[in-house]
Scaffold this motif. Structure first.
Motif, PDB file in Angstrom:
ATOM      1  N   VAL A  43       0.825  -1.209   0.000  1.00 55.71           N
ATOM      2  CA  VAL A  43       0.000   0.000   0.000  1.00 55.71           C
ATOM      3  C   VAL A  43       0.861   1.261   0.000  1.00 55.71           C
ATOM      4  O   VAL A  43       0.592   2.213  -0.737  1.00 55.71           O
ATOM      5  N   LEU A  44       1.915   1.260   0.817  1.00 55.92           N
ATOM      6  CA  LEU A  44       2.665   2.491   1.063  1.00 55.92           C
ATOM      7  C   LEU A  44       3.957   2.616   0.253  1.00 55.92           C
ATOM      8  O   LEU A  44       4.440   3.731   0.037  1.00 55.92           O
ATOM      9  N   GLN A  45       4.544   1.459  -0.135  1.00 54.46           N
ATOM     10  CA  GLN A  45       5.795   1.456  -0.883  1.00 54.46           C
ATOM     11  C   GLN A  45       6.890   2.238  -0.140  1.00 54.46           C
ATOM     12  O   GLN A  45       7.727   2.900  -0.752  1.00 54.46           O
ATOM     13  N   ASP A  46       6.858   2.158   1.169  1.00 57.08           N
ATOM     14  CA  ASP A  46       7.852   2.826   2.005  1.00 57.08           C
ATOM     15  C   ASP A  46       8.105   1.946   3.219  1.00 57.08           C
ATOM     16  O   ASP A  46       7.172   1.641   3.969  1.00 57.08           O
ATOM     17  N   VAL A  47       9.350   1.529   3.403  1.00 57.61           N
ATOM     18  CA  VAL A  47       9.672   0.583   4.464  1.00 57.61           C
ATOM     19  C   VAL A  47       9.379   1.160   5.848  1.00 57.61           C
ATOM     20  O   VAL A  47       8.763   0.514   6.694  1.00 57.61           O
ATOM     21  N   GLY A  48       9.831   2.393   6.083  1.00 59.35           N
ATOM     22  CA  GLY A  48       9.619   3.006   7.390  1.00 59.35           C
ATOM     23  C   GLY A  48       8.152   3.142   7.749  1.00 59.35           C
ATOM     24  O   GLY A  48       7.738   2.831   8.878  1.00 59.35           O
ATOM     25  N   GLU A  49       7.350   3.597   6.787  1.00 58.76           N
ATOM     26  CA  GLU A  49       5.917   3.759   7.051  1.00 58.76           C
ATOM     27  C   GLU A  49       5.246   2.410   7.255  1.00 58.76           C
ATOM     28  O   GLU A  49       4.351   2.278   8.099  1.00 58.76           O
ATOM     29  N   ALA A  50       5.667   1.414   6.487  1.00 61.00           N
ATOM     30  CA  ALA A  50       5.088   0.078   6.657  1.00 61.00           C
ATOM     31  C   ALA A  50       5.404  -0.478   8.040  1.00 61.00           C
ATOM     32  O   ALA A  50       4.545  -1.072   8.703  1.00 61.00           O
ATOM     33  N   GLU A  51       6.621  -0.283   8.504  1.00 64.23           N
ATOM     34  CA  GLU A  51       6.986  -0.746   9.842  1.00 64.23           C
ATOM     35  C   GLU A  51       6.177  -0.021  10.917  1.00 64.23           C
ATOM     36  O   GLU A  51       5.755  -0.612  11.912  1.00 64.23           O
ATOM     37  N   ASP A  52       5.967   1.282  10.712  1.00 62.84           N
ATOM     38  CA  ASP A  52       5.146   2.053  11.665  1.00 62.84           C
ATOM     39  C   ASP A  52       3.726   1.507  11.726  1.00 62.84           C
ATOM     40  O   ASP A  52       3.127   1.409  12.804  1.00 62.84           O
ATOM     41  N   VAL A  53       3.171   1.163  10.568  1.00 58.28           N
ATOM     42  CA  VAL A  53       1.812   0.629  10.516  1.00 58.28           C
ATOM     43  C   VAL A  53       1.737  -0.712  11.243  1.00 58.28           C
ATOM     44  O   VAL A  53       0.779  -0.968  11.995  1.00 58.28           O
ATOM     45  N   VAL A  54       2.718  -1.566  11.038  1.00 58.77           N
ATOM     46  CA  VAL A  54       2.708  -2.871  11.715  1.00 58.77           C
ATOM     47  C   VAL A  54       2.847  -2.677  13.228  1.00 58.77           C
ATOM     48  O   VAL A  54       2.198  -3.379  14.016  1.00 58.77           O
ATOM     49  N   GLN A  55       3.666  -1.721  13.635  1.00 60.16           N
ATOM     50  CA  GLN A  55       3.806  -1.447  15.061  1.00 60.16           C
ATOM     51  C   GLN A  55       2.470  -0.981  15.650  1.00 60.16           C
ATOM     52  O   GLN A  55       2.079  -1.389  16.742  1.00 60.16           O
ATOM     53  N   GLU A  56       1.757  -0.138  14.908  1.00 60.90           N
ATOM     54  CA  GLU A  56       0.446   0.323  15.375  1.00 60.90           C
ATOM     55  C   GLU A  56      -0.551  -0.835  15.407  1.00 60.90           C
ATOM     56  O   GLU A  56      -1.405  -0.910  16.307  1.00 60.90           O
ATOM     57  N   THR A  57      -0.450  -1.730  14.429  1.00 59.96           N
ATOM     58  CA  THR A  57      -1.310  -2.917  14.439  1.00 59.96           C
ATOM     59  C   THR A  57      -1.058  -3.741  15.699  1.00 59.96           C
ATOM     60  O   THR A  57      -2.002  -4.240  16.332  1.00 59.96           O
ATOM     61  N   TRP A  58       0.214  -3.888  16.066  1.00 58.13           N
ATOM     62  CA  TRP A  58       0.544  -4.614  17.289  1.00 58.13           C
ATOM     63  C   TRP A  58      -0.096  -3.956  18.509  1.00 58.13           C
ATOM     64  O   TRP A  58      -0.656  -4.635  19.376  1.00 58.13           O
ATOM     65  N   LEU A  59      -0.032  -2.634  18.591  1.00 63.45           N
ATOM     66  CA  LEU A  59      -0.614  -1.927  19.731  1.00 63.45           C
ATOM     67  C   LEU A  59      -2.121  -2.168  19.806  1.00 63.45           C
ATOM     68  O   LEU A  59      -2.685  -2.359  20.889  1.00 63.45           O
ATOM     69  N   ARG A  60      -2.766  -2.161  18.658  1.00 60.79           N
ATOM     70  CA  ARG A  60      -4.221  -2.393  18.642  1.00 60.79           C
ATOM     71  C   ARG A  60      -4.545  -3.850  18.989  1.00 60.79           C
ATOM     72  O   ARG A  60      -5.541  -4.121  19.653  1.00 60.79           O
ATOM     73  N   TRP A  61      -3.699  -4.750  18.539  1.00 62.60           N
ATOM     74  CA  TRP A  61      -3.885  -6.168  18.873  1.00 62.60           C
ATOM     75  C   TRP A  61      -3.716  -6.374  20.375  1.00 62.60           C
ATOM     76  O   TRP A  61      -4.463  -7.121  21.004  1.00 62.60           O
ATOM     77  N   ALA A  62      -2.734  -5.681  20.952  1.00 60.97           N
ATOM     78  CA  ALA A  62      -2.488  -5.811  22.387  1.00 60.97           C
ATOM     79  C   ALA A  62      -3.671  -5.303  23.208  1.00 60.97           C
ATOM     80  O   ALA A  62      -3.941  -5.800  24.301  1.00 60.97           O
ATOM     81  N   ARG A  63      -4.405  -4.309  22.672  1.00 61.53           N
ATOM     82  CA  ARG A  63      -5.535  -3.734  23.403  1.00 61.53           C
ATOM     83  C   ARG A  63      -6.856  -4.438  23.091  1.00 61.53           C
ATOM     84  O   ARG A  63      -7.856  -4.199  23.765  1.00 61.53           O
ATOM     85  N   ALA A  64      -6.851  -5.261  22.061  1.00 65.60           N
ATOM     86  CA  ALA A  64      -8.108  -5.865  21.593  1.00 65.60           C
ATOM     87  C   ALA A  64      -8.629  -6.917  22.574  1.00 65.60           C
ATOM     88  O   ALA A  64      -7.863  -7.564  23.287  1.00 65.60           O
ATOM     89  N   ASP A  65      -9.959  -7.083  22.585  1.00 65.42           N
ATOM     90  CA  ASP A  65     -10.593  -8.172  23.335  1.00 65.42           C
ATOM     91  C   ASP A  65     -10.524  -9.413  22.462  1.00 65.42           C
ATOM     92  O   ASP A  65     -11.353  -9.626  21.580  1.00 65.42           O
ATOM     93  N   ARG A  66      -9.533 -10.250  22.688  1.00 71.21           N
ATOM     94  CA  ARG A  66      -9.286 -11.371  21.781  1.00 71.21           C
ATOM     95  C   ARG A  66     -10.324 -12.475  21.914  1.00 71.21           C
ATOM     96  O   ARG A  66     -10.401 -13.356  21.064  1.00 71.21           O
ATOM     97  N   SER A  67     -11.124 -12.412  22.971  1.00 69.69           N
ATOM     98  CA  SER A  67     -12.158 -13.436  23.133  1.00 69.69           C
ATOM     99  C   SER A  67     -13.229 -13.333  22.051  1.00 69.69           C
ATOM    100  O   SER A  67     -13.951 -14.292  21.787  1.00 69.69           O
ATOM    101  N   VAL A  68     -13.339 -12.142  21.419  1.00 68.99           N
ATOM    102  CA  VAL A  68     -14.361 -11.965  20.381  1.00 68.99           C
ATOM    103  C   VAL A  68     -13.764 -12.005  18.978  1.00 68.99           C
ATOM    104  O   VAL A  68     -14.478 -11.836  17.992  1.00 68.99           O
TER     105      VAL A  68
END
Length: 219
Positions: A43-68
């Motif tokens: 989507v971004l064609q930029d390594v730094g931005e892609a890494e930032d997005v994955v890091q943000e995904t991790w933060l959201r995963w960490a906060r998510a209610d995984r039971s649902v």
């Protein structure tokens, strides 16, 4: 090798390098990370931005209610895709409005007396906000990355920071720019940074700006 294959190969390499930054016990995220990086790069064609997005995904995963969460891989892929699209749209909006509200276009300050005066005033205001709201390290990373598109590796070498720390500083800078916090600003420091920033934008020679930003951090 196709462009997509190159991205995917790069994603695998980044994953191997960066996996220790995530919770090693979280197998769902760890196993999905290469695919998430590939999505971000597509989507971004930029390594730094892609890494930032994955890091943000991790933060959201960490906060998510995984039971649902029925399918963690689908949840992670969808989250990454949405975040990457948001970043791409935001970058497009920034390009369409020159350099955005914080860093107005400065490359053509000689366009005409009235236009040049307006742009110089906009730069003065933007730099003052950066001085008021950001720490020296946040300001340095923000200017180098946002205004001049420095890669994180180069920023880390110039400022003697780790690449992960540089990314964190950029995220903090963006958050702090949205607040109303204020640091007292020295008139001398303000004029010096405006002059140096404008000179760098006009000439493309960033050596003096790099020195000023690094010196501010060292104080």
């Amino acid at each position: 090798m196709s462009l997509l294959e190159s991205y995917e190969d790069h994603a695998e390499q980044i994953h191997d390098r960066s996996i220790t930054h995530w919770d090693g016990d979280d197998s769902a995220f760890v196993s999905a990370a290469p695919r998430l990086l590939t999505i971000g790069l597509r989507v971004l064609q930029d390594v730094g931005e892609a890494e930032d997005v994955v890091q943000e995904t991790w933060l959201r995963w960490a906060r998510a209610d995984r039971s649902v969460v029925i399918s963690p891989p689908a949840f992670l892929a969808l989250t990454t895709t949405r975040l990457a699209i948001n970043v791409a749209q935001s970058a497009r909006r920034r390009r369409e409005t020159s350099a955005g509200p914080w860093l107005p276009e400065t490359a053509d300050l000689s366009a005409g007396p009235e236009t040049a005066a307006e742009r110089r005033e906009a730069v003065d205001t933007a730099i003052r906000l950066l001085l008021e709201r950001l720490t020296p390290a946040e300001r340095a990373v923000y200017l180098l990355r946002t205004a001049f598109d420095y890669p994180y590796r180069q920023i880390s070498e110039l400022l003697h920071l780790g690449e992960d720390h540089a990314r964190q500083l950029l995220r903090r800078a963006r958050n702090h720019l949205a607040t109303e916090r204020r640091h007292q600003v020295s008139t001398t420091a303000h004029r010096r940074l405006v002059r140096t920033f404008v000179a760098a934008a006009q000439s493309g020679d960033l050596a003096e700006l790099e020195e000023v930003l690094a010196a501010d951090i060292a104080r």
